[in-house]
Design a protein around this motif. Structure first.
Motif, mmCIF file in Angstrom:
data_model
loop_
_atom_site.group_PDB
_atom_site.id
_atom_site.type_symbol
_atom_site.label_atom_id
_atom_site.label_comp_id
_atom_site.label_asym_id
_atom_site.label_seq_id
_atom_site.Cartn_x
_atom_site.Cartn_y
_atom_site.Cartn_z
ATOM 1 N N ALA A 186 6.491 8.748 16.969
ATOM 2 C CA ALA A 186 5.530 7.649 16.895
ATOM 3 C C ALA A 186 5.365 6.984 18.254
ATOM 4 C CB ALA A 186 5.983 6.625 15.850
ATOM 5 N N VAL A 223 8.099 1.848 15.169
ATOM 6 C CA VAL A 223 8.422 2.518 13.911
ATOM 7 C C VAL A 223 9.906 2.864 13.955
ATOM 8 C CG1 VAL A 223 7.938 4.464 12.390
ATOM 9 C CG2 VAL A 223 6.096 3.473 13.781
ATOM 10 N N ALA A 248 3.220 9.248 20.459
ATOM 11 C CA ALA A 248 1.793 9.206 20.104
ATOM 12 C C ALA A 248 1.138 7.938 20.625
ATOM 13 C CB ALA A 248 1.644 9.308 18.588
ATOM 14 N N GLN A 249 1.820 6.815 20.544
ATOM 15 C CA GLN A 249 1.248 5.561 21.028
ATOM 16 C C GLN A 249 1.193 5.516 22.552
ATOM 17 O OE1 GLN A 249 2.785 2.032 18.969
ATOM 18 N NE2 GLN A 249 3.200 3.276 17.154
ATOM 19 N N LEU A 289 -8.276 1.974 19.324
ATOM 20 C CA LEU A 289 -7.043 2.737 19.161
ATOM 21 C C LEU A 289 -6.991 3.338 17.772
ATOM 22 C CD1 LEU A 289 -4.570 0.252 20.878
ATOM 23 C CD2 LEU A 289 -5.683 2.250 21.881
ATOM 24 N N ALA A 290 -6.585 4.603 17.729
ATOM 25 C CA ALA A 290 -6.544 5.301 16.443
ATOM 26 C C ALA A 290 -5.472 4.741 15.529
ATOM 27 C CB ALA A 290 -6.311 6.794 16.670
ATOM 28 N N GLN A 291 -4.422 4.177 16.086
ATOM 29 C CA GLN A 291 -3.359 3.613 15.279
ATOM 30 C C GLN A 291 -2.850 2.345 15.945
ATOM 31 O OE1 GLN A 291 0.445 5.891 15.529
ATOM 32 N NE2 GLN A 291 -0.756 7.388 16.670
ATOM 33 N N PRO A 292 -2.343 1.412 15.186
ATOM 34 C CA PRO A 292 -1.869 0.151 15.773
ATOM 35 C C PRO A 292 -0.653 0.389 16.655
ATOM 36 C CG PRO A 292 -1.245 0.285 13.461
ATOM 37 C CD PRO A 292 -2.163 1.441 13.727
ATOM 38 N N LEU A 293 -0.486 -0.490 17.637
ATOM 39 C CA LEU A 293 0.663 -0.422 18.528
ATOM 40 C C LEU A 293 1.786 -1.222 17.910
ATOM 41 C CD1 LEU A 293 -1.164 -0.852 21.958
ATOM 42 C CD2 LEU A 293 -0.537 1.263 20.779
ATOM 43 N N GLN A 294 2.684 -0.530 17.235
ATOM 44 C CA GLN A 294 3.809 -1.188 16.594
ATOM 45 C C GLN A 294 4.977 -0.224 16.514
ATOM 46 O OE1 GLN A 294 2.045 -2.244 12.822
ATOM 47 N NE2 GLN A 294 2.702 -0.353 11.849
ATOM 48 N N GLN A 299 -1.797 7.513 23.483
ATOM 49 C CA GLN A 299 -3.010 6.795 23.105
ATOM 50 C C GLN A 299 -3.384 5.742 24.157
ATOM 51 O OE1 GLN A 299 -4.570 4.979 18.903
ATOM 52 N NE2 GLN A 299 -2.542 4.388 19.536
#
Length: 473
Positions: free
Chosen positions: A45, A34, A48-49, A27-32, A52
């Motif tokens: 955000a 925002v 985007a997730q 994953l390009a960014q963590p799943l958290q 992803q």
């Protein structure tokens, strides 16, 4: 959801099984979650997730049953045949195991996404975050989120659906109330209350009802929810007992069509990949082409007739397009009001961009002389040219040296297939031209007003029905 082909699934599964690895999604960014200082969510955000995780592959166990030669020639030696069958079974078992790991990895990512965002969404909604409330209550906004135990519009319990409806109404974001997937939420758009007979009073009742419905849909569209744009009209037929009623109904229908194709920005759009109010869709889809069975008024061209009755009244056209312009002004004002109230509603907005000028369009331009089927005399002169705004193709045609028609709008389906809508005194329909530029000719296929689909792309055979040909003049 992206799915691998059978061969790809088998190759990936075998690679994973041989390596003894569990496929871990990158994953390009963590799943958290925002959130801002107020605890309100960041919808960009979240979107985007969502995209992803949605892009992660899903296991395809069916692919493990394809790609082997179990049905091929059988070995005459029973012992070798048995060994071969055992190898196939072992390979298939490894493939299935690997595909289940791939599915498990995607499921784990989905669970992490919901664990990260659901508490933040519930907390934000409790503290007055309208965007979070809409995401929780309207399932199409984030289909991948687990809403177990939440009163949402996709709940199986009618009481939960009613709660979701009330919470969405309290937020006051109109597009969340008028979405394409659940017409049960449309207020006052019930089924017909008119009799189904063909008596004059029954037809007139249905015409009045349809006119009222199109007016209600226009109010919904003026909130930016273009997904409710009508795709057909129930306005009667030529020779109806009350032409005034038919004309009024047709005008209301065409008005909704014109609004849908002229809106500069909106939250949803019918007949596209953006019919849902979703954060999961791409933030920009361009260009938006509205292709329905109705006339797509993507420029303010003339309205030549209604239901086969000619219109030669400039005042009528001016009034029609004045109403279109005023409706678009109201729609834009509603969007500005939404963004002034909370700029985060822009996360759901989509913009209509003009398609970029395309090199090579000049190949289509010019005069083409040929023949057309089902027309007296059989001759047709087709003229294709650049659109007035410089970003596309349009045209006109002359049938039998006396009847003019228009080709507009046109859309390239491939390098040699051009789909256009034709409009003339007989009505409107679609034609697809397949070009042979080396020979300087095209062969097309057209259909009439009764058709509910586009002609198939070419090439076409000499005996294909609905022919429309041309040779460069």
């Amino acid at each position: 959801m992206r799915r691998a082909s059978g061969a790809q699934a088998l190759a990936l599964a075998l690679l994973v099984a041989v390596a003894g690895l569990s496929p871990r999604p990158v994953l390009a960014q963590p799943l958290q979650a925002v959130v801002d200082a107020r605890g309100f969510i960041d919808p960009w955000a979240l979107g985007a997730q969502l995209r992803q995780v949605d892009a992660l592959p899903s296991g395809d166990e069916d692919g493990c049953w394809r790609g082997d030669d179990a049905d091929g020639p059988q070995d005459a030696d029973p012992r070798r045949a048995q060994q071969r069958e055992r190898r196939i079974e072992q390979r298939r078992a490894r493939c299935i195991d690997a595909q289940r790991r791939i599915t498990a990895a995607r499921d784990a990512a989905l669970a992490r996404l919901s664990r990260a965002w659901r508490p933040a969404l519930e907390s934000a909604a409790t503290h007055g975050d309208g965007v979070a409330e809409v995401v929780l209550r309207l399932c199409e906004t984030a289909p991948l989120l687990d809403r177990t135990g939440i009163a949402a519009d996709c709940s199986s319990d009618a009481a939960d659906q009613a709660i979701a409806r009330r919470r969405l109404e309290a937020v006051g974001f109109a597009p969340a109330l008028y979405h394409d997937r659940a017409p049960r939420t449309w207020p006052d758009l019930a089924d017909s209350n008119c009799a189904r007979g063909e008596a004059p009073q029954d037809r007139q009742c249905r015409q009045r009802e349809s006119t009222q419905r199109f007016a209600q849909l226009q109010q919904v569209m003026e909130s930016g929810a273009m997904s409710v744009a009508p795709r057909y009209a129930n306005c009667g037929h030529p020779g109806s007992d009350d032409d005034v009623l038919v004309d009024g109904c047709e005008r209301a229908w065409m008005l909704d069509q014109a609004i849908a194709v002229r809106a500069r920005r909106f939250y949803t759009m019918a007949s596209t990949g953006a019919a849902d109010l979703s954060l999961q869709r791409a933030p920009a889809i361009q260009p938006f082409e509205y292709w329905g069975t109705a006339w797509p008024y993507d420029t303010l061209g003339r309205v030549r007739h209604i239901d086969n009755r000619d219109i030669d009244d400039r005042a009528w056209e001016v009034a029609f397009y004045t109403d279109v312009a005023r409706a678009l002004e109201r729609e834009e004002a509603a969007i500005r009001a939404d963004l002034a109230r909370d700029p985060r509603w822009a996360a759901f907005l989509l913009l209509r961009h003009a398609p970029p000028a395309r090199r090579g369009d000049e190949r289509y331009f010019g005069t083409w002389r040929g023949t057309i089927s089902s027309v007296e005399g059989g001759s047709v002169i087709t003229v294709l040219r650049e659109r007035r705004d410089g970003v596309g193709i349009e045209g006109s045609y002359l049938l039998g040296h006396r009847d003019w028609g228009e080709l507009h709008p046109c859309m390239k389906l491939s390098a040699d297939n051009l789909l256009c809508q034709w409009t003339d005194h007989a009505g409107h329909g679609f034609v697809n031209f397949h070009f042979d530029f080396d020979q300087g000719r095209f062969k097309g296929k057209w259909n009439g007003p009764e058709a509910w689909s586009f002609p198939d792309p070419g090439p076409y055979g000499e005996d294909d029905p609905g022919g429309w040909s041309g040779v460069r003049d």
